[in-house]
Design a protein around this motif. Sequence first.
Motif, PDB file in Angstrom:
ATOM      1  N   SER A 187       0.841  -1.196   0.000  1.00 55.62           N
ATOM      2  CA  SER A 187       0.000   0.000   0.000  1.00 55.62           C
ATOM      3  C   SER A 187       0.874   1.243   0.000  1.00 55.62           C
ATOM      4  N   ALA A 188       0.240   2.410  -0.081  1.00 57.32           N
ATOM      5  CA  ALA A 188       0.992   3.660  -0.072  1.00 57.32           C
ATOM      6  C   ALA A 188       1.720   3.864   1.252  1.00 57.32           C
ATOM      7  N   ASP A 189       1.206   3.268   2.304  1.00 61.37           N
ATOM      8  CA  ASP A 189       1.837   3.351   3.618  1.00 61.37           C
ATOM      9  C   ASP A 189       2.891   2.263   3.710  1.00 61.37           C
ATOM     10  N   PRO A 190       4.214   2.611   3.775  1.00 60.40           N
ATOM     11  CA  PRO A 190       5.256   1.587   3.801  1.00 60.40           C
ATOM     12  C   PRO A 190       5.123   0.613   4.950  1.00 60.40           C
ATOM     13  N   GLY A 191       4.432   0.982   6.023  1.00 59.77           N
ATOM     14  CA  GLY A 191       4.326   0.098   7.173  1.00 59.77           C
ATOM     15  C   GLY A 191       3.113  -0.799   7.158  1.00 59.77           C
ATOM     16  N   ARG A 192       2.315  -0.709   6.082  1.00 60.81           N
ATOM     17  CA  ARG A 192       1.092  -1.513   6.066  1.00 60.81           C
ATOM     18  C   ARG A 192       0.938  -2.187   4.709  1.00 60.81           C
ATOM     19  N   ALA A 193       1.005  -3.494   4.667  1.00 64.04           N
ATOM     20  CA  ALA A 193       0.892  -4.228   3.416  1.00 64.04           C
ATOM     21  C   ALA A 193      -0.571  -4.518   3.111  1.00 64.04           C
ATOM     22  N   GLU A 194      -0.852  -4.828   1.850  1.00 62.59           N
ATOM     23  CA  GLU A 194      -2.209  -5.212   1.488  1.00 62.59           C
ATOM     24  C   GLU A 194      -2.621  -6.431   2.309  1.00 62.59           C
ATOM     25  N   PRO A 195      -3.742  -6.384   3.030  1.00 64.86           N
ATOM     26  CA  PRO A 195      -4.089  -7.474   3.934  1.00 64.86           C
ATOM     27  C   PRO A 195      -4.355  -8.793   3.221  1.00 64.86           C
ATOM     28  N   ASP A 196      -4.833  -8.745   1.987  1.00 64.41           N
ATOM     29  CA  ASP A 196      -5.177 -10.000   1.340  1.00 64.41           C
ATOM     30  C   ASP A 196      -3.955 -10.818   0.948  1.00 64.41           C
ATOM     31  N   LEU A 197      -2.769 -10.195   0.973  1.00 65.02           N
ATOM     32  CA  LEU A 197      -1.558 -10.938   0.636  1.00 65.02           C
ATOM     33  C   LEU A 197      -1.037 -11.750   1.818  1.00 65.02           C
ATOM     34  N   PHE A 198      -1.478 -11.430   3.018  1.00 66.84           N
ATOM     35  CA  PHE A 198      -0.939 -12.098   4.197  1.00 66.84           C
ATOM     36  C   PHE A 198      -2.010 -12.669   5.108  1.00 66.84           C
ATOM     37  N   GLY A 199      -3.261 -12.554   4.732  1.00 65.65           N
ATOM     38  CA  GLY A 199      -4.331 -12.976   5.617  1.00 65.65           C
ATOM     39  C   GLY A 199      -5.083 -14.195   5.149  1.00 65.65           C
ATOM     40  N   GLY A 200      -4.424 -15.155   4.570  1.00 67.41           N
ATOM     41  CA  GLY A 200      -5.102 -16.364   4.105  1.00 67.41           C
ATOM     42  C   GLY A 200      -4.590 -16.753   2.738  1.00 67.41           C
ATOM     43  N   THR A 201      -5.489 -17.246   1.894  1.00 70.91           N
ATOM     44  CA  THR A 201      -5.120 -17.680   0.549  1.00 70.91           C
ATOM     45  C   THR A 201      -5.761 -16.765  -0.479  1.00 70.91           C
ATOM     46  N   LEU A 202      -4.956 -16.316  -1.432  1.00 64.45           N
ATOM     47  CA  LEU A 202      -5.421 -15.437  -2.500  1.00 64.45           C
ATOM     48  C   LEU A 202      -5.037 -16.036  -3.842  1.00 64.45           C
ATOM     49  N   TRP A 203      -5.966 -16.032  -4.789  1.00 63.62           N
ATOM     50  CA  TRP A 203      -5.629 -16.415  -6.165  1.00 63.62           C
ATOM     51  C   TRP A 203      -6.432 -15.538  -7.117  1.00 63.62           C
ATOM     52  N   GLN A 204      -5.766 -14.558  -7.715  1.00 66.44           N
ATOM     53  CA  GLN A 204      -6.403 -13.621  -8.633  1.00 66.44           C
ATOM     54  C   GLN A 204      -5.509 -13.429  -9.858  1.00 66.44           C
ATOM     55  N   PRO A 205      -5.433 -14.422 -10.751  1.00 66.12           N
ATOM     56  CA  PRO A 205      -4.552 -14.319 -11.921  1.00 66.12           C
ATOM     57  C   PRO A 205      -4.923 -13.184 -12.856  1.00 66.12           C
ATOM     58  N   GLU A 206      -6.140 -12.659 -12.735  1.00 69.11           N
ATOM     59  CA  GLU A 206      -6.554 -11.546 -13.601  1.00 69.11           C
ATOM     60  C   GLU A 206      -5.816 -10.254 -13.274  1.00 69.11           C
ATOM     61  N   ARG A 207      -5.125 -10.194 -12.123  1.00 65.30           N
ATOM     62  CA  ARG A 207      -4.341  -8.998 -11.782  1.00 65.30           C
ATOM     63  C   ARG A 207      -3.237  -8.747 -12.803  1.00 65.30           C
ATOM     64  N   ALA A 208      -2.694  -9.803 -13.360  1.00 65.65           N
ATOM     65  CA  ALA A 208      -1.683  -9.692 -14.422  1.00 65.65           C
ATOM     66  C   ALA A 208      -1.852 -10.927 -15.299  1.00 65.65           C
ATOM     67  N   THR A 209      -2.295 -10.736 -16.518  1.00 62.91           N
ATOM     68  CA  THR A 209      -2.669 -11.879 -17.365  1.00 62.91           C
ATOM     69  C   THR A 209      -1.515 -12.421 -18.192  1.00 62.91           C
ATOM     70  N   THR A 210      -0.427 -11.650 -18.311  1.00 63.33           N
ATOM     71  CA  THR A 210       0.715 -12.118 -19.097  1.00 63.33           C
ATOM     72  C   THR A 210       2.006 -11.754 -18.380  1.00 63.33           C
ATOM     73  N   GLY A 211       3.098 -12.362 -18.829  1.00 63.67           N
ATOM     74  CA  GLY A 211       4.412 -12.030 -18.303  1.00 63.67           C
ATOM     75  C   GLY A 211       5.047 -13.176 -17.548  1.00 63.67           C
ATOM     76  N   PRO A 212       6.356 -13.045 -17.234  1.00 62.68           N
ATOM     77  CA  PRO A 212       7.074 -14.089 -16.504  1.00 62.68           C
ATOM     78  C   PRO A 212       6.513 -14.287 -15.103  1.00 62.68           C
ATOM     79  N   VAL A 213       6.523 -15.525 -14.640  1.00 61.52           N
ATOM     80  CA  VAL A 213       6.035 -15.856 -13.300  1.00 61.52           C
ATOM     81  C   VAL A 213       7.221 -16.098 -12.371  1.00 61.52           C
TER      82      VAL A 213
END
Length: 329
Positions: A187-213
């Motif tokens: 997030s814009a706040d360096p001390g606070r990360a996006e909660p969905d990245l650390f609060g369980g399981t996330l799978w949203q491949p539509e965030r980036a549909t192409t490129g190296p993994v």
Amino acid sequence: MPRSLFAAASLAALVALPALAAPAPVKAPPPSLQDATVHQTVEAMKPGQYLWAPQVAPEGPVVIVVSIARQRAYAYRNGVPIGISTVSTGKKGHETPTGVFTVLQKKVDHKSNLYNDAPMPYMQRLTWDGIAMHAGNLPGYPASHGCVRLPLGFAQKLYEVTKLGLTVIVTADAEVPRFAPTPSILSADPGRAEPDLFGGTLWQPERATTGPVSIVISAADRRMLVLRNGVPIGSAPVKIAGSVTGTTAYTLGAIDGAVYRWMKLPMPGETLEAPVEVTPDERARLTVPGGIQKAMAAVVTVGTTVVVTPDTLRSGGAGKPMRVMTTGK
């Protein structure tokens, strides 16, 4: 997979930055990297010299490892080393940050907007606040304002084989690499990360549909992040048997039916030979939730990179924190 870094014919391609005084010729080492003279040749390269042999691995994703302590850059394609170069990293007070980065931007003719329009040919940006790889002067010691300077010839050749989103690992002997994500991960706040990245399981491949993994696994967080083109598309808790004391990197060498053949990449200071396949016992140390493991099968391809670090991926987590790059574009 080849067991040597370069074919015998290509080992003669030890060249110097044209803008510098040409160092004395160096005899090409033998093709076997297990021969001590190969390591001697790499260690003895003078500023501006590099080795380049892309024909050893003509296709596949590229991974770059930069060693600050050794002032060397190592390029791998599809897990096979294709080049080694001398570099100049950041001087005291402007140290090059260690970490696992992605290439955010590429530009052949770029000028610094921080340092009086200084030329940065074949620029490959690692952070939005001024860290990049580019061609520049190599005096033989750290001398930049934080960037990784490369010989002009090597910078041009490397530029031609890289793509946005590829993995760049910057490491120093005294400090294991940190995970330094693109601003979109935090997030814009360096001390606070996006909660969905650390609060369980996330799978949203539509965030980036192409490129190296690329996949980053933190032993401190017991967490795995999946990135495509530098953007997080997945996150899940993992279990790791045993201790993780240092940073290691792996690449997917082949897929044989349901068997994924992962290869361990040599890090700076280790034997520079072709990657060694990870054994079933080593793979069994990592347990990933079945659901996300199946989902990942749709995006993981030959050349996918995995970096395992003992550090935390977020501010405030257990263990040594990463260096967070969150400055806006």
